[in-house]
Design a protein around this motif. Structure first.
Motif, PDB file in Angstrom:
ATOM      1  N   LEU A  99      15.562  33.926  80.116  1.00  0.00           N
ATOM      2  CA  LEU A  99      14.753  33.226  79.118  1.00  0.00           C
ATOM      3  C   LEU A  99      13.695  34.158  78.528  1.00  0.00           C
ATOM      4  O   LEU A  99      13.539  34.239  77.310  1.00  0.00           O
ATOM      5  CB  LEU A  99      14.095  32.007  79.754  1.00  0.00           C
TER       6      LEU A  99
ATOM      7  N   LYS B  87      13.679  37.461  78.506  1.00  0.00           N
ATOM      8  CA  LYS B  87      14.326  38.562  77.784  1.00  0.00           C
ATOM      9  C   LYS B  87      14.839  38.114  76.415  1.00  0.00           C
ATOM     10  O   LYS B  87      14.601  38.774  75.393  1.00  0.00           O
ATOM     11  CB  LYS B  87      15.483  39.118  78.612  1.00  0.00           C
ATOM     12  N   ALA B  88      15.542  36.974  76.382  1.00  0.00           N
ATOM     13  CA  ALA B  88      16.131  36.497  75.130  1.00  0.00           C
ATOM     14  C   ALA B  88      15.063  36.109  74.115  1.00  0.00           C
ATOM     15  O   ALA B  88      15.193  36.399  72.915  1.00  0.00           O
ATOM     16  CB  ALA B  88      17.053  35.307  75.413  1.00  0.00           C
ATOM     17  N   ILE B  89      13.995  35.456  74.581  1.00  0.00           N
ATOM     18  CA  ILE B  89      12.927  35.031  73.673  1.00  0.00           C
ATOM     19  C   ILE B  89      12.219  36.236  73.074  1.00  0.00           C
ATOM     20  O   ILE B  89      11.964  36.300  71.870  1.00  0.00           O
ATOM     21  CB  ILE B  89      11.901  34.160  74.428  1.00  0.00           C
TER      22      ILE B  89
ATOM     23  N   ILE C 298      21.033  31.527  78.783  1.00  0.00           N
ATOM     24  CA  ILE C 298      20.702  30.809  80.018  1.00  0.00           C
ATOM     25  C   ILE C 298      21.951  30.234  80.675  1.00  0.00           C
ATOM     26  O   ILE C 298      22.094  30.250  81.898  1.00  0.00           O
ATOM     27  CB  ILE C 298      19.685  29.686  79.726  1.00  0.00           C
TER      28      ILE C 298
ATOM     29  N   LYS D  53      17.875  32.674  85.455  1.00  0.00           N
ATOM     30  CA  LYS D  53      17.708  31.954  84.191  1.00  0.00           C
ATOM     31  C   LYS D  53      16.319  32.210  83.604  1.00  0.00           C
ATOM     32  O   LYS D  53      16.174  32.357  82.394  1.00  0.00           O
ATOM     33  CB  LYS D  53      17.918  30.453  84.405  1.00  0.00           C
TER      34      LYS D  53
ATOM     35  N   GLU E 108      20.475  31.120  70.703  1.00  0.00           N
ATOM     36  CA  GLU E 108      20.672  32.388  71.400  1.00  0.00           C
ATOM     37  C   GLU E 108      20.145  32.308  72.836  1.00  0.00           C
ATOM     38  O   GLU E 108      20.791  32.774  73.784  1.00  0.00           O
ATOM     39  CB  GLU E 108      19.951  33.502  70.629  1.00  0.00           C
ATOM     40  N   VAL E 109      18.978  31.714  72.998  1.00  0.00           N
ATOM     41  CA  VAL E 109      18.375  31.580  74.324  1.00  0.00           C
ATOM     42  C   VAL E 109      19.204  30.649  75.205  1.00  0.00           C
ATOM     43  O   VAL E 109      19.472  30.947  76.377  1.00  0.00           O
ATOM     44  CB  VAL E 109      16.925  31.053  74.213  1.00  0.00           C
ATOM     45  N   ASN E 110      19.643  29.527  74.660  1.00  0.00           N
ATOM     46  CA  ASN E 110      20.450  28.583  75.430  1.00  0.00           C
ATOM     47  C   ASN E 110      21.768  29.194  75.889  1.00  0.00           C
ATOM     48  O   ASN E 110      22.213  28.983  77.017  1.00  0.00           O
ATOM     49  CB  ASN E 110      20.735  27.329  74.594  1.00  0.00           C
TER      50      ASN E 110
ATOM     51  N   ILE F 288      17.142  31.185  67.176  1.00  0.00           N
ATOM     52  CA  ILE F 288      16.567  31.748  68.391  1.00  0.00           C
ATOM     53  C   ILE F 288      16.889  30.852  69.587  1.00  0.00           C
ATOM     54  O   ILE F 288      17.296  31.312  70.656  1.00  0.00           O
ATOM     55  CB  ILE F 288      15.036  31.910  68.250  1.00  0.00           C
ATOM     56  N   GLU F 289      16.731  29.551  69.389  1.00  0.00           N
ATOM     57  CA  GLU F 289      16.973  28.594  70.465  1.00  0.00           C
ATOM     58  C   GLU F 289      18.424  28.616  70.921  1.00  0.00           C
ATOM     59  O   GLU F 289      18.719  28.587  72.125  1.00  0.00           O
ATOM     60  CB  GLU F 289      16.601  27.193  69.973  1.00  0.00           C
TER      61      GLU F 289
ATOM     62  N   ILE G  39      10.928  24.638  74.136  1.00  0.00           N
ATOM     63  CA  ILE G  39      10.794  25.763  75.061  1.00  0.00           C
ATOM     64  C   ILE G  39      10.163  25.272  76.370  1.00  0.00           C
ATOM     65  O   ILE G  39      10.578  25.657  77.465  1.00  0.00           O
ATOM     66  CB  ILE G  39       9.951  26.893  74.453  1.00  0.00           C
TER      67      ILE G  39
END
Length: 206
Positions: A99, A101-103, A86, A95, A81-83, A78-79, A139
């Motif tokens: 953040l 949306k992705a989370i 961003i 950003k 994907e989020v990074n 997950i992290e 996070i």
């Protein structure tokens, strides 16, 4: 991903045989996905893998230790994907929207597609395993970096202490981060990222 030392748990138990440790984790992930974490014992796991229970204990001190590594792997995905999302955004406000949306999307995907593995995440959250505490800190760090960047270029207000602002935004996101809360927020998954990020951005306006 940040180059700082990972705060995710790494099993220190047993021989330095990463192939065997990875084999146990892979088999455990498949077994938990099929039968669930709570209903599985180390004996069940040993039987399904073809190892003795004692041999598994050479690498992991408990079922929780195995579950925590699996949980850490899920959170790391997950992290990542989020990074990645961003990094593709140019401005702090964008950003922050990305953040959210992705989370939300990644958390809901875990909930809907990997329900048995979701049980591990629920146990990890309720028992405050190290993997979830590390994830929460990372996070919070992401949020802090975005807010600092926004303040530096004048896009965000500077009156509120940054730790207070970060914590408040995290609490807005928390229903989509915490597994035990996520199940009660799932009906709002379509609108939540846009509505919540818009609300937060209005509060950050200078």
């Amino acid at each position: 991903m940040s180059k700082e030392k990972s705060s995710y748990p790494v099993s220190k138990r047993g021989p330095e045989d990463h192939d065997v440790r990875d084999q146990i984790l892979s088999a455990a992930t498949e077994h938990f996905s099929r039968y669930g974490y709570e209903k599985t014992t180390v004996s069940d796991l040993a039987k399904s893998i073809g190892f003795s229970k004692a041999y598994i204990y050479k690498f992991f001190e408990s079922k929780q230790a195995i579950g925590e590594m699996i949980c850490a792997n899920c959170l790391r995905e997950i992290e990542d994907e989020v990074n990645t999302a961003i990094k593709e955004a140019e401005y702090p406000a964008e950003k922050l929207r990305v953040l959210f949306k992705a989370i939300v999307e990644a958390s809901l995907r875990l909930f809907s597609q990997e329900r048995k593995l979701y049980e591990i995440a629920a146990s990890a959250a309720s028992e405050k395993w190290d993997a979830t505490l590390a994830y929460e800190k990372r996070i919070l760090k992401m949020l802090q970096n975005i807010i600092q960047e926004g303040r530096q270029i004048g896009d965000f207000e500077r009156k509120t202490p940054i730790d207070e602002a970060v914590k408040a935004i995290y609490l807005v996101m928390r229903p989509y981060l915490h597994p035990l809360l996520l199940q009660h927020s799932i009906s709002y998954n379509t609108d939540a990222p846009v509505l919540l990020s818009s609300l937060v951005l209005r509060s950050l306006s200078p």
